[in-house]
Design a protein around this motif. Sequence first.
Motif, short mmCIF file in Angstrom:
data_model
loop_
_atom_site.label_atom_id
_atom_site.label_comp_id
_atom_site.label_asym_id
_atom_site.label_seq_id
_atom_site.Cartn_x
_atom_site.Cartn_y
_atom_site.Cartn_z
N ARG A 255 3.27 1.08 -4.90
CA ARG A 255 3.25 2.53 -5.13
C ARG A 255 3.34 2.82 -6.62
O ARG A 255 4.17 2.26 -7.32
CB ARG A 255 4.43 3.18 -4.39
N LYS A 256 2.49 3.73 -7.11
CA LYS A 256 2.43 4.05 -8.53
C LYS A 256 2.72 5.52 -8.83
O LYS A 256 2.47 5.98 -9.94
CB LYS A 256 1.06 3.70 -9.11
N GLN A 263 9.11 3.41 -6.31
CA GLN A 263 7.92 2.68 -6.75
C GLN A 263 8.25 1.20 -6.96
O GLN A 263 9.01 0.85 -7.86
CB GLN A 263 7.39 3.24 -8.06
N HIS A 265 5.95 -1.73 -7.80
CA HIS A 265 4.54 -2.00 -8.13
C HIS A 265 4.06 -3.32 -7.54
O HIS A 265 2.93 -3.41 -7.06
CB HIS A 265 4.35 -1.99 -9.64
#
Length: 284
Positions: A255-256, A263, A265
């Motif tokens: 998730r960005k 998040q 990454h």
Amino acid sequence: MSYTPPKVWTWDAENGGKFASINRPTAGATHDKDLPTGKHPLQLHSLATPNGVKVTVLLEELLAAGHAADYDAWLIDIGEGDQFSSGFVDVNPNSKIPALFDKSTGVRVFESGAILLYLAEKYRAFLPQDIEGRTETLNWLFWLQGSAPYLGGGFGHFYAYAPEKFEYPINRFSMEAKRQLDVLNQQLEDFEFIAGDHYTIADMAIAPWYGALVQGALYGDSATFLDTASYEHVNRWADTVMSRPAYQRGRMVNRKWGEAHEQLHERHDASDFDTKTKDKTAAE
């Protein structure tokens, strides 16, 4: 303003709107770059769009259920064109996330629905073994695969992303999105989960799309626009599925956007959820 199509269509990159830089009418790699590989048999290359989330949710559910399904999740930034690298195209010639490579079998799997089916069969989990239950689960998995493009590429595109708002396509795809919500609502009136009384890959496939929609997590104010609160049974189901701890972990992987603590990454170990989220790494 009316539009008269030319006799032969030609591509104009200037007219692609928000996604002009990553869309083109040809396939194949644009640059040479190998994919990274980690220590686990399962190598996932993805981004936390709804199609990416459905796979990471399943992987986290498999781990929570005690299966040896540990995985490396590598970020594919589609805004930067990572999906057009030679390494990614080797795993998915369609250049779409997610893509999975299983080092233990040498098998590549692309298309999110195919990845769900592959993992469910590999671990014999979240897919009923009896013919009736299995078929009903696959009915809804394939329903999602056929319906979500109308929600994302249709409604979502014209409502939220198109450079101009046009009444006809917004009306057309709003009608279809609401029809699909009604299909789900009627099914869930009689069952706890999509395919019956058991939580399956069908729920994991549908929740990141339609569950997120009714919870107001897709396309700005689309939940209000589509009056998703009126779909009582879809909302009840979405709350049940999306509150599961494994679902909450899965939606964080690759998730960005959103809150920094949500998040992750890349994911290479279960401890990464506690130590490698953006709020932790930003402080280093």
